[in-house]
Design a protein around this motif. Structure first.
Motif, mmCIF file in Angstrom:
data_model
loop_
_atom_site.group_PDB
_atom_site.id
_atom_site.type_symbol
_atom_site.label_atom_id
_atom_site.label_comp_id
_atom_site.label_asym_id
_atom_site.label_seq_id
_atom_site.Cartn_x
_atom_site.Cartn_y
_atom_site.Cartn_z
ATOM 1 N N TYR A 105 -81.580 -49.039 -39.922
ATOM 2 C CA TYR A 105 -81.508 -48.512 -38.558
ATOM 3 C C TYR A 105 -80.057 -48.489 -38.072
ATOM 4 O O TYR A 105 -79.582 -47.469 -37.545
ATOM 5 N N LEU A 106 -79.336 -49.584 -38.257
ATOM 6 C CA LEU A 106 -77.962 -49.665 -37.765
ATOM 7 C C LEU A 106 -77.050 -48.630 -38.429
ATOM 8 O O LEU A 106 -76.112 -48.142 -37.805
ATOM 9 N N ARG A 107 -77.331 -48.279 -39.662
ATOM 10 C CA ARG A 107 -76.543 -47.257 -40.374
ATOM 11 C C ARG A 107 -76.992 -45.832 -40.058
ATOM 12 O O ARG A 107 -76.270 -44.884 -40.333
ATOM 13 N N SER A 108 -78.175 -45.690 -39.498
ATOM 14 C CA SER A 108 -78.801 -44.373 -39.359
ATOM 15 C C SER A 108 -78.182 -43.466 -38.295
ATOM 16 O O SER A 108 -78.280 -42.252 -38.402
ATOM 17 N N GLY A 109 -77.614 -44.059 -37.262
ATOM 18 C CA GLY A 109 -77.140 -43.242 -36.150
ATOM 19 C C GLY A 109 -78.255 -42.842 -35.191
ATOM 20 O O GLY A 109 -78.016 -42.153 -34.205
ATOM 21 N N LEU A 110 -79.490 -43.274 -35.479
ATOM 22 C CA LEU A 110 -80.616 -42.980 -34.602
ATOM 23 C C LEU A 110 -80.595 -43.899 -33.391
ATOM 24 O O LEU A 110 -80.040 -44.992 -33.438
ATOM 25 N N ARG A 111 -81.213 -43.441 -32.336
ATOM 26 C CA ARG A 111 -81.412 -44.281 -31.156
ATOM 27 C C ARG A 111 -82.766 -44.972 -31.274
ATOM 28 O O ARG A 111 -83.656 -44.488 -31.993
#
Length: 88
Positions: free
Chosen positions: A18-24
């Motif tokens: 998640y932290l690498r994904s760039g998603l909110r």
């Protein structure tokens, strides 16, 4: 090292993804289908399940270390990955 129930999946790899994904958080919540009754994305649920914020229960706060298999599958897919890539 603490033992973990067999039906539990560690959240650390999911949190890192998640932290690498760039998603909110709202992106993940919507993709997971986790919505509040008012129609807004349940970002608190995502944050708690990923171990980003603590759960508060009976006066104690704990950070999720693992989730059940079904929740792990939902989170992995919501992050745009295949569960097999995470050993789920």
């Amino acid at each position: 090292m603490d033992s973990m129930r067999v039906d539990r999946v560690p959240v650390a790899p999911l949190r890192e993804a998640y932290l690498r994904s760039g998603l909110r958080l709202s992106d993940v919540a919507r993709a997971a289908g986790w919505m509040n009754p008012d129609g807004h994305a349940d970002t608190s649920r995502v944050a708690r399940r990923l171990g980003l914020v603590p759960w508060a229960s009976r006066g104690t706060a704990t950070v999720a270390q693992a989730v059940n298999y079904e929740t792990a599958v939902v989170l992995v897919r919501a992050l745009g990955h295949d569960p097999v890539d995470f050993g789920v």
